[in-house]
Every structure is written in C-alpha cells, then in structure tokens.
Design a protein around this motif. Structure first.
Motif, mmCIF file in Angstrom:
data_model
loop_
_atom_site.group_PDB
_atom_site.id
_atom_site.type_symbol
_atom_site.label_atom_id
_atom_site.label_comp_id
_atom_site.label_asym_id
_atom_site.label_seq_id
_atom_site.Cartn_x
_atom_site.Cartn_y
_atom_site.Cartn_z
ATOM 1 N N VAL A 1 0.860 -1.171 0.000
ATOM 2 C CA VAL A 1 0.000 0.000 0.000
ATOM 3 C C VAL A 1 0.901 1.226 0.000
ATOM 4 O O VAL A 1 1.818 1.327 0.817
ATOM 5 C CB VAL A 1 -0.919 0.015 1.249
ATOM 6 C CG1 VAL A 1 -1.756 1.274 1.284
ATOM 7 C CG2 VAL A 1 -1.806 -1.220 1.263
ATOM 8 N N ASP A 2 0.643 2.154 -0.922
ATOM 9 C CA ASP A 2 1.442 3.375 -0.952
ATOM 10 C C ASP A 2 1.229 4.165 0.331
ATOM 11 O O ASP A 2 0.144 4.135 0.929
ATOM 12 C CB ASP A 2 1.072 4.214 -2.176
ATOM 13 C CG ASP A 2 1.632 3.613 -3.453
ATOM 14 O OD1 ASP A 2 2.857 3.677 -3.637
ATOM 15 O OD2 ASP A 2 0.851 3.069 -4.241
ATOM 16 N N ALA A 3 2.256 4.886 0.753
ATOM 17 C CA ALA A 3 2.240 5.599 2.028
ATOM 18 C C ALA A 3 1.101 6.606 2.133
ATOM 19 O O ALA A 3 0.596 6.869 3.218
ATOM 20 C CB ALA A 3 3.578 6.302 2.242
ATOM 21 N N ASN A 4 0.659 7.158 1.021
ATOM 22 C CA ASN A 4 -0.387 8.183 1.034
ATOM 23 C C ASN A 4 -1.802 7.620 0.877
ATOM 24 O O ASN A 4 -2.779 8.367 0.938
ATOM 25 C CB ASN A 4 -0.121 9.221 -0.048
ATOM 26 C CG ASN A 4 -0.015 8.619 -1.441
ATOM 27 O OD1 ASN A 4 0.165 7.412 -1.599
ATOM 28 N ND2 ASN A 4 -0.102 9.454 -2.445
ATOM 29 N N GLN A 5 -1.945 6.310 0.704
ATOM 30 C CA GLN A 5 -3.266 5.739 0.428
ATOM 31 C C GLN A 5 -4.251 5.955 1.585
ATOM 32 O O GLN A 5 -5.403 6.298 1.352
ATOM 33 C CB GLN A 5 -3.163 4.250 0.103
ATOM 34 C CG GLN A 5 -4.519 3.649 -0.281
ATOM 35 C CD GLN A 5 -4.381 2.284 -0.890
ATOM 36 O OE1 GLN A 5 -3.528 2.052 -1.742
ATOM 37 N NE2 GLN A 5 -5.233 1.359 -0.477
ATOM 38 N N LYS A 6 -3.800 5.786 2.813
ATOM 39 C CA LYS A 6 -4.689 5.949 3.959
ATOM 40 C C LYS A 6 -5.257 7.371 4.010
ATOM 41 O O LYS A 6 -6.462 7.558 4.220
ATOM 42 C CB LYS A 6 -3.942 5.627 5.255
ATOM 43 C CG LYS A 6 -4.802 5.674 6.493
ATOM 44 C CD LYS A 6 -4.022 5.260 7.730
ATOM 45 C CE LYS A 6 -4.890 5.317 8.968
ATOM 46 N NZ LYS A 6 -4.155 4.893 10.172
ATOM 47 N N ALA A 7 -4.417 8.370 3.802
ATOM 48 C CA ALA A 7 -4.869 9.766 3.825
ATOM 49 C C ALA A 7 -5.807 10.059 2.653
ATOM 50 O O ALA A 7 -6.794 10.797 2.811
ATOM 51 C CB ALA A 7 -3.669 10.708 3.799
ATOM 52 N N ARG B 1 -13.546 9.677 1.690
ATOM 53 C CA ARG B 1 -14.689 9.352 2.542
ATOM 54 C C ARG B 1 -15.259 10.600 3.214
ATOM 55 O O ARG B 1 -16.465 10.738 3.355
ATOM 56 C CB ARG B 1 -14.297 8.297 3.567
ATOM 57 C CG ARG B 1 -14.120 6.922 2.937
ATOM 58 C CD ARG B 1 -13.720 5.867 3.930
ATOM 59 N NE ARG B 1 -13.729 4.555 3.305
ATOM 60 C CZ ARG B 1 -13.042 3.515 3.749
ATOM 61 N NH1 ARG B 1 -12.294 3.625 4.841
ATOM 62 N NH2 ARG B 1 -13.099 2.358 3.116
ATOM 63 N N ALA B 2 -14.389 11.527 3.603
ATOM 64 C CA ALA B 2 -14.834 12.762 4.263
ATOM 65 C C ALA B 2 -15.684 13.627 3.339
ATOM 66 O O ALA B 2 -16.535 14.384 3.812
ATOM 67 C CB ALA B 2 -13.621 13.554 4.765
ATOM 68 N N CYS B 3 -15.478 13.493 2.045
ATOM 69 C CA CYS B 3 -16.287 14.291 1.105
ATOM 70 C C CYS B 3 -17.424 13.469 0.499
ATOM 71 O O CYS B 3 -18.000 13.852 -0.513
ATOM 72 C CB CYS B 3 -15.411 14.948 0.049
ATOM 73 S SG CYS B 3 -14.815 13.889 -1.251
ATOM 74 N N VAL C 1 -3.501 4.337 -6.772
ATOM 75 C CA VAL C 1 -2.778 5.305 -5.956
ATOM 76 C C VAL C 1 -1.278 5.103 -6.136
ATOM 77 O O VAL C 1 -0.774 3.983 -6.017
ATOM 78 C CB VAL C 1 -3.142 5.155 -4.454
ATOM 79 C CG1 VAL C 1 -2.324 6.123 -3.606
ATOM 80 C CG2 VAL C 1 -4.639 5.374 -4.240
ATOM 81 N N LYS C 2 -0.599 6.189 -6.409
ATOM 82 C CA LYS C 2 0.862 6.206 -6.449
ATOM 83 C C LYS C 2 1.331 7.211 -5.407
ATOM 84 O O LYS C 2 0.633 8.184 -5.110
ATOM 85 C CB LYS C 2 1.376 6.606 -7.841
ATOM 86 C CG LYS C 2 1.035 5.583 -8.921
ATOM 87 C CD LYS C 2 1.709 4.265 -8.645
ATOM 88 C CE LYS C 2 1.414 3.225 -9.688
ATOM 89 N NZ LYS C 2 2.003 1.930 -9.372
ATOM 90 N N ASN D 1 -1.780 10.716 -7.314
ATOM 91 C CA ASN D 1 -0.668 10.645 -6.363
ATOM 92 C C ASN D 1 -0.816 11.634 -5.203
ATOM 93 O O ASN D 1 0.140 11.880 -4.484
ATOM 94 C CB ASN D 1 0.682 10.817 -7.062
ATOM 95 C CG ASN D 1 0.850 12.189 -7.679
ATOM 96 O OD1 ASN D 1 0.089 13.112 -7.419
ATOM 97 N ND2 ASN D 1 1.858 12.316 -8.521
ATOM 98 N N SER D 2 -2.038 12.186 -5.032
ATOM 99 C CA SER D 2 -2.235 13.140 -3.941
ATOM 100 C C SER D 2 -3.713 13.226 -3.570
ATOM 101 O O SER D 2 -4.588 12.800 -4.334
ATOM 102 C CB SER D 2 -1.751 14.527 -4.354
ATOM 103 O OG SER D 2 -2.588 15.060 -5.369
ATOM 104 N N ILE D 3 -3.965 13.811 -2.413
ATOM 105 C CA ILE D 3 -5.347 14.066 -1.997
ATOM 106 C C ILE D 3 -6.013 15.005 -2.987
ATOM 107 O O ILE D 3 -7.174 14.789 -3.373
ATOM 108 C CB ILE D 3 -5.377 14.635 -0.559
ATOM 109 C CG1 ILE D 3 -4.980 13.546 0.445
ATOM 110 C CG2 ILE D 3 -6.759 15.211 -0.231
ATOM 111 C CD1 ILE D 3 -4.795 14.046 1.867
ATOM 112 N N ASP D 4 -5.304 16.026 -3.426
ATOM 113 C CA ASP D 4 -5.888 16.967 -4.395
ATOM 114 C C ASP D 4 -6.326 16.247 -5.668
ATOM 115 O O ASP D 4 -7.420 16.511 -6.191
ATOM 116 C CB ASP D 4 -4.888 18.075 -4.746
ATOM 117 C CG ASP D 4 -4.691 19.077 -3.614
ATOM 118 O OD1 ASP D 4 -5.531 19.125 -2.692
ATOM 119 O OD2 ASP D 4 -3.694 19.816 -3.664
#
Length: 97
Positions: A6-12, A18-20, A50-51, A81-84
C-alpha cells in the motif's frame, strides 16, 4: 502468499475521499494489476490507482501487471498521487449527477 503493498499516502487519500462523501472499497489485495480503490459518488463508480507522490516519477510508474490490467479494462482508471488529485476525480463524477 502475496503481501499487498500500500502506498504511504493511500490511507490519507481514502480518508479524504470518505470525508467528502465518496464510498471507498479497498482492492489492493486483489493483485494482478487491479487498481487500489473502487469508489462511488453520486451514482457513479470509478477506479483509482494510488501512487506515492513523495516518490520520484520513475518510482510512480505503473507495474507491468498494472499496464496490462488498465489496457484491458474497458473504462478509465484514474492514476493519482495526492489528496488533491483524488478530490478532483471525485468532484468530476459528483458534477455529472
């Protein structure tokens, strides 16, 4: 037994989606090139690979299995590759409703 990475940023990213209001199902354990996330918002379903944006571009490349899987899939798979990036994709589908 295959250990799913799992990529390090996947959880965030999952938390932000989910928050949106996006429903998210993890698929990273499927393997064989299958994307990481199955998502749905406003009646639309989409897939997300996700990357880790903290890694170099060469380290964010699709694996050979992912290239094959994405090419065979008869719909778009969003590589982010980002939340954005994740929120842009989600809002694209939300605006189709």
């Amino acid at each position: 037994m295959r250990i799913a990475r799992v990529d390090a940023n996947q959880k965030a990213i999952v938390a932000a989606l989910r928050a949106c209001g996006v429903t998210v199902q993890h698929l990273h354990q499927v393997g064989a090139g299958c994307p990481d996330l199955l998502c749905a918002v406003s009646g639309h379903v989409f897939l997300v690979e996700v990357k880790d944006g903290a890694k170099s571009k060469s380290e964010q490349k699709l694996t050979p299995d992912q290239v094959i899987w994405h090419a065979a899939w008869q719909a778009e798979v969003h590589v982010i590759n980002s939340i954005d990036d994740a929120l842009l994709v989600a809002n694209r589908y939300r605006s189709k409703a």
